[in-house]
Design a protein around this motif. Structure first.
Motif, PDB file in Angstrom:
ATOM      1  N   ARG A 218       0.832  -1.192   0.000  1.00  0.00           N
ATOM      2  CA  ARG A 218       0.000   0.000   0.000  1.00  0.00           C
ATOM      3  C   ARG A 218       0.876   1.254   0.000  1.00  0.00           C
ATOM      4  NH1 ARG A 218      -2.806   3.141   3.726  1.00  0.00           N
ATOM      5  NH2 ARG A 218      -4.641   3.979   2.686  1.00  0.00           N
ATOM      6  N   THR A 277     -12.739  -3.083   0.539  1.00  0.00           N
ATOM      7  CA  THR A 277     -12.695  -2.054   1.580  1.00  0.00           C
ATOM      8  C   THR A 277     -12.243  -0.735   0.977  1.00  0.00           C
ATOM      9  OG1 THR A 277     -10.457  -2.690   2.209  1.00  0.00           O
ATOM     10  CG2 THR A 277     -12.234  -3.671   3.475  1.00  0.00           C
TER      11      THR A 277
ATOM     12  N   ARG B 218     -18.414  -5.377   7.564  1.00  0.00           N
ATOM     13  CA  ARG B 218     -18.425  -4.157   6.780  1.00  0.00           C
ATOM     14  C   ARG B 218     -19.838  -3.842   6.269  1.00  0.00           C
ATOM     15  NH1 ARG B 218     -17.244  -2.633   1.511  1.00  0.00           N
ATOM     16  NH2 ARG B 218     -16.394  -0.532   1.544  1.00  0.00           N
ATOM     17  N   LEU B 244     -13.932  -2.885  10.747  1.00  0.00           N
ATOM     18  CA  LEU B 244     -14.627  -3.246   9.508  1.00  0.00           C
ATOM     19  C   LEU B 244     -15.933  -2.476   9.377  1.00  0.00           C
ATOM     20  CD1 LEU B 244     -14.113  -7.107   9.069  1.00  0.00           C
ATOM     21  CD2 LEU B 244     -13.224  -5.282   7.616  1.00  0.00           C
ATOM     22  N   THR B 247     -15.159   0.981   8.265  1.00  0.00           N
ATOM     23  CA  THR B 247     -14.827   1.096   6.832  1.00  0.00           C
ATOM     24  C   THR B 247     -16.079   0.980   5.969  1.00  0.00           C
ATOM     25  OG1 THR B 247     -14.418  -1.267   6.443  1.00  0.00           O
ATOM     26  CG2 THR B 247     -12.532   0.050   7.176  1.00  0.00           C
ATOM     27  N   CYS B 278      -8.408   2.240   5.190  1.00  0.00           N
ATOM     28  CA  CYS B 278      -9.564   3.121   5.198  1.00  0.00           C
ATOM     29  C   CYS B 278      -9.125   4.529   4.800  1.00  0.00           C
ATOM     30  CB  CYS B 278     -10.134   3.108   6.611  1.00  0.00           C
ATOM     31  SG  CYS B 278     -11.706   3.932   6.782  1.00  0.00           S
TER      32      CYS B 278
END
Lengths: 326, 326
Positions: A218, A277, B218, B244, B247, B278
């Motif tokens: 990332r 996500t 989520r 979760l 997010t 996130c």
């Protein structure tokens, strides 16, 4: 509920311990009447054979190892759950244990020694370092092993992979079909087959793409997006060679005032949990990781059953999953 | 590189197989000169003792199980990597195998039978279903077990947990300190201790909070955010009881025109990998998962070494990690 011993089984059956042991270990030389008595005693006492003892007879541990890359890489790896469940689906019904090993000081050596001394019947190796001598040692020792992913250099080893370059091509075709004209890619490490092959397949379709290098993380996606905005401010399509890099790049594009997908379309690679996500949800190239992991387990069991089984490589086809980012 | 047998060791040492075996298994009754000869033969041949054979003597499998919730839950679980690496750090130096088991048809029964027949020395159980009879069965059988998280109902079992209600309170205090006036929470399942305790601790600090129920996923975070916007359009602070869920909630808040953190501050719980993928990065309550997993492994090894060890529970303290969302 204490563990029932073979002695108790023998006592209940009214036979000697040696006779009870011969029945448990499947010897054919036991009198029929005695065998029935022992079998009845086994079910009435709830006796379970000591697997260590059985292992001595079968020369099988009924356990395979899954050797993972180092801890740091794995913690961020959104594939781990899928790999484990794919392998589990194959080994669980066969009563085979899945032993998880993380690369750290001595882990691979431990896997090798576990194989040699019969604590493991074979290993699935997630291969990350071209200098790692373990795959070669396993091959030379004739020990059952399957690699996750194509080996760095050609060697006679069974592996399971996805067609990485076809996946790169799918991403390029998607960006072209969206009408993108100024296309860039954030690559994986170019000293890994995965990174090289994804880039090669992509460049076959978009030969004039701007290339920025990353390492699948990332953080690399964030850094690459900054570089990209500076080098190529009118970029309107990006192929990030991993979902994680895409999740790093998108917020940087947003903060620079470029909306995804309206101003810049982004396509990832993996279809890992990171793709969902992400905001917007990622359009990405899907690797069927759980199916691939099932196949690794099947290939390994085949080698364990037959040490002379030929080396086989299985390559799965990727597919494009269209969501909101591109 | 073929596996060296005990027969070869005996031949090289010029002793009988029985003598070589007694040396390998650590019997004290072997003549000193012969013992040295066998030890030299062991190192010159590269012999590794057959662990199955050693198991018969020690009555240990040198393997522990990690029994995880069902596949579906685990695939989305960002904690798995940390749990595995924490346990690994404790068991690897001791040569103990970590066997991964995912709940599926028959898995828990298999864990129980593996324990009874000596294929596993103990299990760490990630407990998710209050109706699950396995923890009770393990306790009654006197088999070594450690629970991840407080049990649903009081029972004499060793567990490792984080102080969940203190974590809920930390989140509430953070939102109050930011000056939020219209505060809401998205809860975990109220039939789970984790879900109940996080809510209880939060309400101790923010007793007039709006409460919307979720289930840690989520998807639940998205649904709850929609409900929240409808019920309480002027909300300016949200505690999501899992990262979760946060997010899932944040993109819904963004799409409704509410910027995070400018219009609505959001605090999560877990400090899992989801907190970093996130946008914006999550302010969250940290559970020290890897440290907790290490402690679970240590507690289990203690029970394996001493079946009469007292039941111990270890509760870690949570901490607040401040990032960008609140």
């Amino acid at each position: 509920m204490k563990r029932v011993t073979l002695e108790e089984v023998a006592r209940v059956a009214g036979v000697s311990r040696a006779t009870a042991s011969r029945v448990v270990n499947g010897a054919g030389t036991v009198d029929e009447v005695l065998r029935h008595a022992v079998e009845r005693a086994i079910s009435s006492t709830g006796y379970l054979p000591n697997i260590a003892a059985r292992s001595l007879v079968t020369r099988r541990a009924d356990a395979i190892g899954l050797v993972l890359p180092d801890e740091h890489r794995m913690l961020g790896d959104p594939h781990l759950g899928s790999v484990v469940s794919g392998v589990t689906r194959v080994v669980r019904p066969r009563g085979i244990h899945l032993v998880l090993m993380m690369t750290g000081p001595g882990t691979r050596e431990q896997a090798l020694s576990d194989l040699r001394c019969g604590r493991l019947d074979g290993v699935i190796l997630v291969h990350t370092d071209p200098a790692d001598p373990v795959p070669g040692q396993l091959i030379r020792a004739g020990l059952p092993v399957v690699l996750a992913g194509r080996p760095w250099q050609p060697m006679p080893i069974t592996y399971v992979d996805v067609n990485q370059s076809a996946g790169g091509a799918l991403a390029g075709e998607r960006l072209l079909s969206l009408g993108c004209r100024r296309i860039a890619t954030i690559t994986g490490p170019q000293d890994m087959p995965t990174g090289r092959d994804r880039l090669r397949g992509f460049l076959d379709v978009v030969p004039d793409a701007v290339v920025v290098h990353g390492d699948f993380t990332r953080q690399a996606g964030m850094a690459a997006a900054h570089e990209l905005i500076a080098r190529c401010p009118d970029v309107d399509g990006v192929f990030a060679a991993s979902d994680l890099m895409a999740t790093g790049a998108i917020p940087v594009l947003h903060r620079s005032g470029r909306k995804v997908p309206d101003d810049v379309a982004v396509v990832g690679f993996d279809d890992s949990s990171a793709a969902l996500t992400c905001e917007p949800e990622l359009t990405t190239v899907r690797q069927p990781i759980a199916d691939m992991a099932e196949e690794m387990a099947r290939q390994l069991l085949r080698q364990i059953a037959d040490r002379t089984a030929p080396v086989t490589s299985v390559v799965f086809e990727p597919s494009l999953v269209v969501r909101s980012s591109g």
